[in-house]
Scaffold this active site. Structure first.
Site, PDB file in Angstrom:
ATOM      1  N   GLU A  90      -3.279   1.792 -16.303  1.00 28.18           N
ATOM      2  CA  GLU A  90      -2.734   0.761 -17.183  1.00 28.18           C
ATOM      3  C   GLU A  90      -3.745  -0.352 -17.422  1.00 28.18           C
ATOM      4  OE1 GLU A  90       0.852  -0.831 -15.598  1.00 28.18           O
ATOM      5  OE2 GLU A  90       1.770   1.134 -15.300  1.00 28.18           O
ATOM      6  N   CYS A 103      -5.971  -7.698 -18.493  1.00 24.75           N
ATOM      7  CA  CYS A 103      -5.838  -7.374 -17.072  1.00 24.75           C
ATOM      8  C   CYS A 103      -6.359  -5.956 -16.856  1.00 24.75           C
ATOM      9  CB  CYS A 103      -4.376  -7.492 -16.650  1.00 24.75           C
ATOM     10  SG  CYS A 103      -4.110  -7.172 -14.888  1.00 24.75           S
ATOM     11  N   CYS A 110      -3.092   2.974  -5.744  1.00 21.95           N
ATOM     12  CA  CYS A 110      -3.423   1.880  -4.828  1.00 21.95           C
ATOM     13  C   CYS A 110      -2.915   2.193  -3.432  1.00 21.95           C
ATOM     14  CB  CYS A 110      -2.799   0.572  -5.329  1.00 21.95           C
ATOM     15  SG  CYS A 110      -3.207  -0.872  -4.317  1.00 21.95           S
ATOM     16  N   GLY A 160      -4.749  -1.282  -8.051  1.00 22.60           N
ATOM     17  CA  GLY A 160      -5.868  -1.082  -7.134  1.00 22.60           C
ATOM     18  C   GLY A 160      -6.345  -2.372  -6.494  1.00 22.60           C
ATOM     19  N   GLU A 161      -7.141  -2.216  -5.459  1.00 23.09           N
ATOM     20  CA  GLU A 161      -7.776  -3.340  -4.762  1.00 23.09           C
ATOM     21  C   GLU A 161      -9.244  -3.386  -5.194  1.00 23.09           C
ATOM     22  OE1 GLU A 161      -9.520  -6.112  -3.024  1.00 23.09           O
ATOM     23  OE2 GLU A 161      -7.353  -6.069  -2.696  1.00 23.09           O
ATOM     24  N   SER A 192      -9.329 -10.485  -8.390  1.00 19.99           N
ATOM     25  CA  SER A 192      -8.253 -10.758  -7.434  1.00 19.99           C
ATOM     26  C   SER A 192      -8.298  -9.752  -6.292  1.00 19.99           C
ATOM     27  CB  SER A 192      -6.897 -10.680  -8.139  1.00 19.99           C
ATOM     28  OG  SER A 192      -5.844 -10.822  -7.220  1.00 19.99           O
ATOM     29  N   SER A 215      -4.538 -12.757  -3.393  1.00 17.19           N
ATOM     30  CA  SER A 215      -3.118 -12.402  -3.397  1.00 17.19           C
ATOM     31  C   SER A 215      -2.558 -12.686  -2.009  1.00 17.19           C
ATOM     32  CB  SER A 215      -2.944 -10.918  -3.759  1.00 17.19           C
ATOM     33  OG  SER A 215      -3.346 -10.684  -5.081  1.00 17.19           O
ATOM     34  N   LEU A 216      -1.958 -13.847  -1.852  1.00 19.86           N
ATOM     35  CA  LEU A 216      -1.504 -14.307  -0.533  1.00 19.86           C
ATOM     36  C   LEU A 216      -0.037 -13.955  -0.308  1.00 19.86           C
ATOM     37  CD1 LEU A 216      -2.632 -15.857   1.920  1.00 19.86           C
ATOM     38  CD2 LEU A 216      -1.660 -17.935   0.920  1.00 19.86           C
ATOM     39  N   HIS A 217       0.846 -14.545  -1.097  1.00 14.75           N
ATOM     40  CA  HIS A 217       2.256 -14.179  -1.188  1.00 14.75           C
ATOM     41  C   HIS A 217       3.115 -14.511   0.034  1.00 14.75           C
ATOM     42  CE1 HIS A 217       0.932 -12.395  -4.840  1.00 14.75           C
ATOM     43  NE2 HIS A 217       0.397 -11.319  -4.291  1.00 14.75           N
ATOM     44  N   ASN A 291       8.639  -9.617 -11.362  1.00 13.81           N
ATOM     45  CA  ASN A 291       9.225  -8.607 -12.236  1.00 13.81           C
ATOM     46  C   ASN A 291       9.890  -7.557 -11.354  1.00 13.81           C
ATOM     47  OD1 ASN A 291       8.442  -9.426 -14.949  1.00 13.81           O
ATOM     48  ND2 ASN A 291       6.351  -9.008 -14.310  1.00 13.81           N
ATOM     49  N   CYS A 334       3.066  -4.626 -12.782  1.00 16.56           N
ATOM     50  CA  CYS A 334       1.837  -3.849 -12.593  1.00 16.56           C
ATOM     51  C   CYS A 334       2.176  -2.467 -12.039  1.00 16.56           C
ATOM     52  CB  CYS A 334       0.908  -4.610 -11.633  1.00 16.56           C
ATOM     53  SG  CYS A 334      -0.675  -3.796 -11.399  1.00 16.56           S
TER      54      CYS A 334
END
Length: 346
Positions: A90, A103, A110, A160-161, A192, A215-217, A291, A334
């Site tokens: 994507e 993006c 992933c 993915g990372e 990111s 990306s902490l979250h 989302n 995503c």
């Protein structure tokens, strides 16, 4: 065959020397490929006919093909692109008042396993090659050409990372940033990561002025390990010092991405913990409305709680924003579009 979309100028110069050509030949090729957007070597008239035959024999200029296209009411475009081996990834175009943001996906699938993310439903099959990442921008530029527009900003935040595909991502950044290629300004590019400490430190020493997002979250190890398995390998007491070292080397702020999950990480107590955690680093916070993905069971935090969280952070001196939402009437999350195509989502 070698896809020339995947080779930064400095590496192409070395490749041309290996072909008994001058370094200047690489600059000529970049002009044809990116400025003139030529894909047929026969039309590259200032390159000798004999070397054009070599180019046709050993090199190619192939972009991904569009497998599926979704267009939202707000103008967001989400593409499912097919690579030469049939892999599908994507990429998304978002239209801000300051420019067109794409993006970019860096891997097919992933392995990070974040419990809230649709991307993790499809395990990593392979890294994307440099030309496959550059190709995502080129395909979007082809679509935007109809509007006399182009891609102006890039975020490597798709499936993915990126730091699990480090070398390819760095070459990708160098190509899209190169003034002789896509000329996207360094400050308009963001990479990111979920948080791989040694790569964060290495990234700070690359001499690039591109942005870094983390990306902490979650504001503590217990919660972060529950929703982001990578935290078990690289807990916060390892991650935060690596970020501080990055800031020291790169002299750049980082942005902490924080997805707002209802009754999971959205309280003012979580906000207080977050600010205490990131105090050693000079940073922004970007709050992300969730989302929902039915298969994961999380819900988006209430807007009043998101606003209260943001206000608390700002009141205590941390620049905090709420990410604008795009494509809410299409498969916005995503990995969602590809996962649906694979039959893993409703």
């Amino acid at each position: 065959m070698i896809n020339l979309y995947g080779i930064p100028l400095n590496k192409l110069e070395k490749l041309m020397l290996d072909e008994n050509q001058s370094k200047f030949r690489a600059k000529q090729l970049f002009t044809w490929i990116y400025e003139k957007e030529e894909t047929d070597f026969d039309n590259m008239s200032d390159i000798s006919k004999s070397f054009r035959e070599v180019l046709k024999e050993k090199y190619c200029l192939i972009k991904p093909s569009i497998y599926l296209k979704q267009v939202a009411s707000d103008g967001t475009i989400k593409l499912l692109l097919e690579m030469e081996d049939g892999s599908k990834v994507e990429t998304v175009l978002m239209r801000y008042n300051y420019g067109n943001v794409v993006c970019v996906t860096s891997q097919v699938g992933c392995n990070m396993g974040c419990s809230f993310c649709a991307s993790g439903l499809l395990k990593k099959q392979r890294n994307l090659e440099v030309y496959e990442m550059v190709g995502q921008i080129l395909v979007m530029n082809d679509l935007l050409k109809e509007e006399n527009q182009r891609v102006t900003h890039v975020v490597v935040m798709g499936t993915g990372e990126p730091f699990d595909n480090y070398d390819n991502v760095i070459d990708f950044v160098r190509i899209i940033n190169d003034q002789k290629a896509l000329a996207i300004g360094a400050r308009h590019i963001t990479v990111s990561t979920c948080g791989i400490p040694d790569k964060i430190i290495q990234y700070g020493k690359e001499g690039l002025q591109v942005n870094l997002a983390i990306s902490l979250h979650a504001p503590n190890n217990e919660l972060r390990s529950k929703i982001m398995p990578i935290n078990r390998a690289y807990p916060l007491e390892v991650l935060i010092p690596a970020i501080a070292e990055y800031i020291e080397s790169a002299n750049r702020r980082v942005t902490y991405e924080y997805i707002m999950l209802k009754d999971v990480n959205d309280s003012l107590e979580h906000a207080k913990e977050l600010l205490e955690l990131i105090r050693p680093t000079y940073a922004y916070v970007n709050l992300i409305p969730y989302n929902p993905v039915d298969e994961h069971g999380y819900q988006r935090a209430e807007s009043t709680k998101v606003k209260a969280f943001m206000d608390y952070c700002i009141k205590h001196g941390v620049n905090t924003t709420i990410r604008k939402e795009f494509g809410t009437d299409i498969d916005a999350a995503c990995g969602q579009l590809r996962a649906k195509q694979e039959g893993l989502l409703k």
